[in-house]
Design an enzyme around this catalytic site. Structure first.
Site, PDB file in Angstrom:
ATOM      1  N   ASP A  16       0.877  -1.166   0.000  1.00 58.56           N
ATOM      2  CA  ASP A  16       0.000   0.000   0.000  1.00 58.56           C
ATOM      3  C   ASP A  16       0.918   1.221   0.000  1.00 58.56           C
ATOM      4  OD1 ASP A  16      -2.467   1.542   0.386  1.00 58.56           O
ATOM      5  OD2 ASP A  16      -1.692   1.906   2.395  1.00 58.56           O
ATOM      6  N   ASP A  18      -0.093   5.195   0.865  1.00 59.41           N
ATOM      7  CA  ASP A  18      -0.313   6.162   1.948  1.00 59.41           C
ATOM      8  C   ASP A  18      -0.231   5.463   3.298  1.00 59.41           C
ATOM      9  OD1 ASP A  18      -0.903   8.672   0.540  1.00 59.41           O
ATOM     10  OD2 ASP A  18      -2.665   7.615  -0.209  1.00 59.41           O
TER      11      ASP A  18
END
Length: 335
Positions: A16, A18
């Protein structure tokens, strides 16, 4: 592959972004070095993000500018996935009302559909993704279009976005506006926790044993569980220790680490839950429906020990500290 450390047991690491690799526009400490080490070992890397405000090439450029070399082919975004889904469902050229950033409009156009902004354009679908400029007018048009029968597809339902200043409203908060106005949910959610981004990344890399690395239990980790692959929760983003202690079975990661450096430590040092009862200077004792943490040491070790208790029925609120270090740690977790 080498089994000497956690990452060595996998042929693909899906990150991922952020809260894992960067916060808004700055890399998280140690993230560039971690990715570089994987590249040096020829471990395939991919990036799967629910943020629909950038296209894959823009994300790759952003990462490279932060010292994290990335190619557009390694990046999978919920915007691209949503556009692909719509292209499969609709005739070429169909009008689609876009609620989101320019990146989402560009993906819709590239998919052979026609982005529009108003009910007057007779949209047959509404696609909604995060955009910092999304306002009442376009939300109103989207509401009218869905009421008129348009298919409602959203890129993701993340309630918040991590930032250096704290959590900010995410696309899920904007979706909630329409959910309230329409008194119903979207017809389709494309991004995490749906498993498509992870399964696509594995297919593109021909990976047989992928590892998902994320900071959110409700998207990254739940998506990995749904996809049937192992996952590592890093504590640099949204989900914290208290969230992990109370996680439902479908949101429980395989491993936990303070940050990405955990990829290069023995897998047994991150595995969940830790049922030994005592490790690394910590000791957890149970008395019926309560548990007590005693000792001192690495907070992640304490967290792993406590997961064994809370995942086995002890409420996080029923955990207490017997030492100053334990009480201070639990307090810092909000317990």
């Amino acid at each position: 592959m080498s089994g000497d450390d956690l990452a060595g047991g996998y042929d693909l690491v899906v990150f991922d972004l952020d809260g894992v690799v960067f916060l808004i526009d700055k890399p998280i400490a140690g993230a560039p070095e971690a990715v570089e080490r994987l590249h040096e070992r020829n471990t395939a890397v991919a990036y799967a993000t629910n943020n629909a405000s950038r296209r894959a090439a823009e994300v790759a450029e952003l990462l490279t500018g932060m010292g994290v070399p990335a190619r557009p082919a390694e990046v999978l975004t919920s915007a691209g996935a949503a556009a692909a889904v719509l292209a499969d469902k609709l005739p070429a050229g169909s009008p689609v009302l876009v609620v989101g950033a320019d990146a989402l409009r560009a993906e819709v156009t590239e998919a052979g559909l026609t982005p529009v902004e108003s009910l007057d354009d007779e949209p047959v679908a509404v696609v909604q993704g995060y955009g910092p400029e999304v306002g009442w007018r376009v939300l109103a048009e989207a509401s009218l279009a869905v009421r008129a029968g348009a298919l409602w597809v959203v890129t993701n339902t993340d309630r918040t976005l991590p930032s250096p200043r704290g959590p900010l409203p995410g696309n899920g908060s904007l979706v909630a506006v329409l959910r309230t106005a329409l008194d119903r949910g979207p017809d389709l959610v494309v991004g995490k926790p749906e498993p498509a981004l992870f399964t696509t990344a594995a297919a593109l890399s021909h990976a047989e044993r992928p590892l998902v690395v994320g900071d959110r239990l409700d998207t990254d980790i739940q998506g990995a569980v749904t996809a049937g692959v192992d996952s590592l929760l890093v504590l640099t983003g949204v989900s914290g220790p208290a969230d992990l202690l109370s996680a439902e079975p479908g949101r429980r990661p395989t491993f936990v680490a303070a940050d990405l450096s955990g990829l290069f430590r023995p897998a047994e040092d991150a595995a969940l839950p830790l049922r030994a009862g005592e490790a690394g200077g910590w000791r957890v004792s149970r008395d019926g429906g309560s548990a007590t943490l005693d000792g001192s040491g690495d907070p992640v070790v304490a967290l792993r020990l406590l997961c064994a208790a809370t995942w086995d029925g002890v409420a996080p609120a029923a955990v207490s500290g017997a030492s100053d270090a334990a009480r201070e740690l639990l307090s810092s977790w909000g317990l």
